[in-house]
Scaffold this motif. Structure first.
Motif, PDB file in Angstrom:
ATOM      1  N   TYR A   1       0.821  -1.198   0.000  1.00  0.00           N
ATOM      2  CA  TYR A   1       0.000   0.000   0.000  1.00  0.00           C
ATOM      3  C   TYR A   1       0.853   1.244   0.000  1.00  0.00           C
ATOM      4  CZ  TYR A   1       0.930   1.044   4.915  1.00  0.00           C
ATOM      5  OH  TYR A   1       1.523   1.375   6.101  1.00  0.00           O
ATOM      6  N   GLU A   2       0.172   2.298  -0.471  1.00  0.00           N
ATOM      7  CA  GLU A   2       0.779   3.615  -0.415  1.00  0.00           C
ATOM      8  C   GLU A   2      -0.216   4.489   0.339  1.00  0.00           C
ATOM      9  OE1 GLU A   2       1.574   7.267  -3.507  1.00  0.00           O
ATOM     10  OE2 GLU A   2       1.289   5.255  -4.317  1.00  0.00           O
ATOM     11  N   ARG A   3       0.276   5.293   1.265  1.00  0.00           N
ATOM     12  CA  ARG A   3      -0.617   6.181   2.023  1.00  0.00           C
ATOM     13  C   ARG A   3      -0.813   7.450   1.196  1.00  0.00           C
ATOM     14  NH1 ARG A   3       0.740   9.476   7.512  1.00  0.00           N
ATOM     15  NH2 ARG A   3      -1.304   9.428   8.525  1.00  0.00           N
ATOM     16  N   LEU A   4      -2.012   7.579   0.627  1.00  0.00           N
ATOM     17  CA  LEU A   4      -2.274   8.740  -0.225  1.00  0.00           C
ATOM     18  C   LEU A   4      -2.491   9.998   0.613  1.00  0.00           C
ATOM     19  CD1 LEU A   4      -4.793   7.122  -2.747  1.00  0.00           C
ATOM     20  CD2 LEU A   4      -2.356   7.533  -3.116  1.00  0.00           C
ATOM     21  N   GLY A   5      -3.106   9.794   1.759  1.00  0.00           N
ATOM     22  CA  GLY A   5      -3.376  10.957   2.603  1.00  0.00           C
ATOM     23  C   GLY A   5      -4.089  10.550   3.867  1.00  0.00           C
ATOM     24  N   SER A   6      -4.424  11.554   4.663  1.00  0.00           N
ATOM     25  CA  SER A   6      -5.089  11.266   5.936  1.00  0.00           C
ATOM     26  C   SER A   6      -5.966  12.452   6.315  1.00  0.00           C
ATOM     27  CB  SER A   6      -4.053  11.038   7.035  1.00  0.00           C
ATOM     28  OG  SER A   6      -3.451  12.273   7.368  1.00  0.00           O
ATOM     29  N   LEU A   7      -6.737  12.268   7.371  1.00  0.00           N
ATOM     30  CA  LEU A   7      -7.430  13.412   7.946  1.00  0.00           C
ATOM     31  C   LEU A   7      -6.369  14.365   8.488  1.00  0.00           C
ATOM     32  CD1 LEU A   7     -10.363  11.780   9.980  1.00  0.00           C
ATOM     33  CD2 LEU A   7     -10.355  12.562   7.614  1.00  0.00           C
ATOM     34  N   LEU A   8      -6.720  15.630   8.569  1.00  0.00           N
ATOM     35  CA  LEU A   8      -5.782  16.607   9.144  1.00  0.00           C
ATOM     36  C   LEU A   8      -5.492  16.208  10.591  1.00  0.00           C
ATOM     37  CD1 LEU A   8      -4.476  19.500   8.614  1.00  0.00           C
ATOM     38  CD2 LEU A   8      -6.337  20.321  10.074  1.00  0.00           C
TER      39      LEU A   8
ATOM     40  N   ASN B   1      -9.170  18.353   5.662  1.00  0.00           N
ATOM     41  CA  ASN B   1      -9.296  19.241   6.820  1.00  0.00           C
ATOM     42  C   ASN B   1     -10.776  19.515   7.099  1.00  0.00           C
ATOM     43  OD1 ASN B   1      -9.415  21.402   8.565  1.00  0.00           O
ATOM     44  ND2 ASN B   1      -7.968  22.700   7.441  1.00  0.00           N
ATOM     45  N   LEU B   2     -11.243  19.097   8.272  1.00  0.00           N
ATOM     46  CA  LEU B   2     -12.656  19.279   8.624  1.00  0.00           C
ATOM     47  C   LEU B   2     -12.853  20.369   9.674  1.00  0.00           C
ATOM     48  CD1 LEU B   2     -13.167  15.536   8.373  1.00  0.00           C
ATOM     49  CD2 LEU B   2     -14.854  17.076   7.376  1.00  0.00           C
TER      50      LEU B   2
END
Ligand code: ZN
Ligand code: ZN
Ligand code: FE
Length: 767
Positions: free
Chosen positions: A539-546, A655-656
């Motif tokens: 896997y590659e981590r594309l992104g995450s929650l802020l 970003n929420l």
């Protein structure tokens, strides 16, 4: 030339101890066939001969006994025998035990009829069962499944039971736990005494199918409060047992799917929407249950009776009516039926431990003289998007295996810290244990060891390697590193999503969204809101929650107000911290910690974002059980809707904070609707952006947040609108309880990839 044909059929799957041979026997008689059927190490072997062999072959898989499950059927036509005049059930052919262990099943309709038929020899006998119902996994020591390998071995069959057991036309033909009042287990207290105690407000510890249960009158508020106090369980909801659907619908709304689940032979606890007391439209008086049963929650966990003893208790509560009509009639009585254990400990299942540990909790202990070999909690499910979703998978489901896309070497996967299960692979099957619990104390760790030993023995496999979570401080990591086997560490969310990939047999490129509480990230940070791209096992981590703050570290998970304060700090609204949380000890110090970045680690956890919203909306400042803040928040949702511009995608981060800012001006109900609606929309948009960019349209969804009905349903709906193909956990909980499957699947395939050279796959790095 003869019109006779002969066929040899090998059937594999869950075909032993489920009434399969008598079924075949009767069907062969029906088609006037000769031959035989027997159990083998691989499954069931059948030879049939006669004019209607083809009819038999066509028909037999279509009307199986309900506990039977076929994996494969291998049919071969062979030369007919000259002389054969009967069809027989013959002795088992010895061989390696490769068949499955059937889960425990709730009392069937036929047995229920006998239980309340005063002419039956099983009349009011609390341990009657047959090939279609009764204990299985909970009493089995090892395979092949035979009375001598179960805890029924100490009860020699009486003459009548012996006849039933050996008569292929009898429902109890080879029913291993069959017993009657003359030869079987007996209760330590009469049902009348039990019911008198319940009616007078006592709490009873009663030995059940998979362990001891605490049982009391759910309508008696003083008793409910007494139970809370004695169990030191102040707010976690209690499960209920109602006699039938009619009684359960007095308190809850039940959909068609939920009815099917409640009445399924596995008899799980089903989470059902509480009815509003004013609008229930019922003729049965008040539908209010004491609030302390499930404080603040919109749902109640209800199950129907599943052992003869449960039915006998309701029978006595109903005043011992004649016949069986009463079974379908409304009964006002409803019971709390919860696992008997001290808070945080696993379910108690031995008489000795129950005697020692329950004396302070229960007013009386009711036991019987058959041992429970394997303890099993009640399973819990809820219906999301018209599909059943496991909250806890144990009695009635474990240890049914999950089919993998291909064979993998046998591996042992140790699961996670919370909601632990273990998984062992054999060929192309993954056997996931029943719910073990949080590995927080010696008793749970003992249960963990016991389960590994038992499963290895049942399955008769020698695992080639051990797979564990990447977290350096988990007990499972320590355990893995102290086995005489190679070990592989797998990142927590990689395992979460791999479990979904494995059960859906997905391969190739997929997106994966993990929404979860906490998992050790590759960078040592607390992950939990992650978007991955999978390419087979990598896997590659594309992104995450802020990332947001966890002021005070681990304690923040139990004190959502701290996380909310961290959010206020991020929003630049420091003054709001002292306004909103002025009653919380340490709020001034907390701001100081945040400013100086002391003991305030960052997390991308989605679970913590729920906590923050719950605290910002004044719904929950402290969590007394895992997920409480999120569950209370979900309970406030009525009509979720999205806030436009409620989120921003900034590089790798979703970003929420705009949404969180808006919550400051909302009522709890408005805020809960806005939070769920906006979060789902934001996540779907985020996935869709990546999907278009990468031309990958499949997305697997995993992690504890997917037990949230609104989030799950909305995210699936939006995903479909965007043309994405979402996959959810179906055969296991989406929570940490499913992680062991993902670990096993990744680990097993890694062993293949590294061509089984030990030194290449001993690693402490993620796959
Ligand atoms: Zn039965
Ligand atoms: Zn008997
Ligand atoms: Fe997790």
């Amino acid at each position: 030339m003869t019109d006779k044909a002969r066929a040899k059929i090998l059937v594999t799957g869950q075909v032993q101890g489920v009434g399969f041979r008598p079924y075949i026997y009767q069907l062969a008689k029906h088609y006037q066939l000769t031959g035989w059927v027997c159990n083998t190490g691989e499954g069931v072997s059948i030879e049939i001969q006669g004019a209607k062999v083809q009819d038999f072959i066509k028909y037999f898989p279509l009307n199986l006994p309900h506990l039977a499950k076929i994996d494969t059927i291998n049919t071969e036509l062979i030369s007919p025998y000259a002389e054969e005049s009967s069809f027989d059930i013959i002795e088992s052919i010895a061989g390696a035990a490769c068949t499955k262990i059937s889960p425990d099943a709730g009392t069937c309709q036929h047995c229920l009829k006998e239980l309340f038929d005063h002419t039956s020899r099983f009349y009011l006998y609390p341990f009657l069962n047959c090939t279609q119902c009764g204990p299985r996994f909970s009493i089995t020591r090892q395979l092949p499944y035979d009375r001598s390998q179960t805890s029924m071995d100490v009860f020699p069959l009486c003459k009548e039971c012996h006849c039933d057991y050996h008569d292929p036309n009898n429902r109890r033909f080879h029913a291993q736990p069959t017993a009657c009042i003359h030869c079987g287990p007996a209760l330590s207290m009469s049902v009348n005494e039990i019911v008198q105690l319940i009616n007078s407000g006592n709490i009873l510890a009663i030995k059940g199918l998979g362990g001891y249960q605490l049982i009391c009158d759910a309508r008696n508020e003083a008793t409910v409060l007494k139970l809370r106090k004695r169990k030191a369980r102040y707010s976690k909801p209690f499960a209920l047992m109602a006699l039938n659907l009619e009684s359960a619908s007095q308190y809850t709304s039940i959909s068609a799917e939920e009815k099917t689940l409640l009445t399924h032979w596995s008899k799980p606890i089903v989470l059902l929407q509480k009815k509003h007391p004013v609008h229930n439209g019922s003729n049965h008086g008040s539908s209010l249950l004491p609030a302390p049963i499930a404080p603040g929650l919109s749902h109640l966990g209800i199950m129907l009776p599943y052992t003869p003893l449960h039915y006998l208790i309701f029978h006595a509560l109903a005043g011992q009516p004649d016949g069986i009509e009463w079974l379908h009639e409304y009964l006002a009585n409803i019971l709390i039926v919860t696992s008997a254990n001290a808070s945080g400990n696993p379910l108690l299942f031995t008489d000795e431990a129950a005697g020692n540990e329950l004396k302070e909790i229960a007013d009386a202990i009711v036991t019987y003289n058959r041992d429970i070999v394997t303890r099993l909690d009640d399973s819990v499910l809820r219906v999301i998007n018209h599909h059943p979703v496991y909250v806890r998978r144990a009695r009635g489901f474990a240890p049914e295996p999950i089919q993998l896309v291909g064979e993998v070497p046998s591996v042992l996967a140790l699961g996670s810290y919370l909601k632990n299960t273990i998984c062992i692979t054999r060929g192309n099957e993954a056997f996931i244990s029943q719910h073990i619990g949080d590995l927080k104390n010696a008793a749970s760790i003992h249960f963990f060891h016991e389960t590994i030993t038992r499963f290895t023995k049942y399955l008769q496999v020698k695992p080639e390697c051990v797979i564990h979570d990447y977290h350096p401080d988990y007990y499972s990591t320590y355990f893995a590193q102290h086995q005489a086997l190679p070990s592989i560490a797998v990142q927590h969310h990689h395992a979460h999503l791999a479990a979904v990939l494995a059960e859906h047999q997905l391969q190739g490129k997929t997106l994966g969204l993990a929404l979860d509480g906490f998992g050790w990230g590759d960078d040592g940070m607390a992950w939990g809101g992650e978007l991955f791209l999978f390419d087979h096992y990598h896997y590659e981590r594309l992104g995450s929650l802020l990332p947001i703050y966890l002021p005070g570290g681990d304690i923040a998970a139990k004190q959502p107000w701290r996380i909310a304060a961290g959010i206020l700090f991020q929003l630049g609204q420091e003054d709001q911290i002292s306004k909103r949380f002025k009653d919380q000890r340490g709020h001034v110090l907390l701001l100081d910690l945040l400013k100086k970045r002391i003991n305030s680690p960052l997390t991308t956890s989605c679970g913590r974002l729920f906590d923050a919203a719950s605290a910002l909306l004044n719904i929950c400042h402290y969590s007394h059980y895992e997920g409480q803040a999120a569950m209370l928040l979900e309970s406030k949702v009525s009509a979720p809707h999205a806030l436009e511009n409620g989120w921003v995608i900034e590089g790798k981060h979703l970003n929420l904070l705009p949404l969180m800012q808006q919550l400051l001006n909302c009522s709890p109900e408005e805020g809960a609707n806005l939070f769920h609606g906006t979060l789902a929309k934001a996540l779907a948009t985020w996935i869709n952006d990546w999907s278009k960019k990468l031309q990958v349209y499949t997305v697997v969804l995993g992690g504890g947040c997917f037990l949230n009905q609104f989030l799950c349903e909305l995210l699936v709906r939006y995903s479909h609108e965007y043309g994405l193909i979402p996959y959810l956990a179906k055969q296991l909980p989406p929570t940490d309880a499913g992680i062991s499957l993902g670990q096993a699947w990744l680990g097993g395939n890694k062993v293949i990839v590294t061509t089984r050279k030990d030194d290449q796959y001993v690693s402490s790095h993620p796959c």
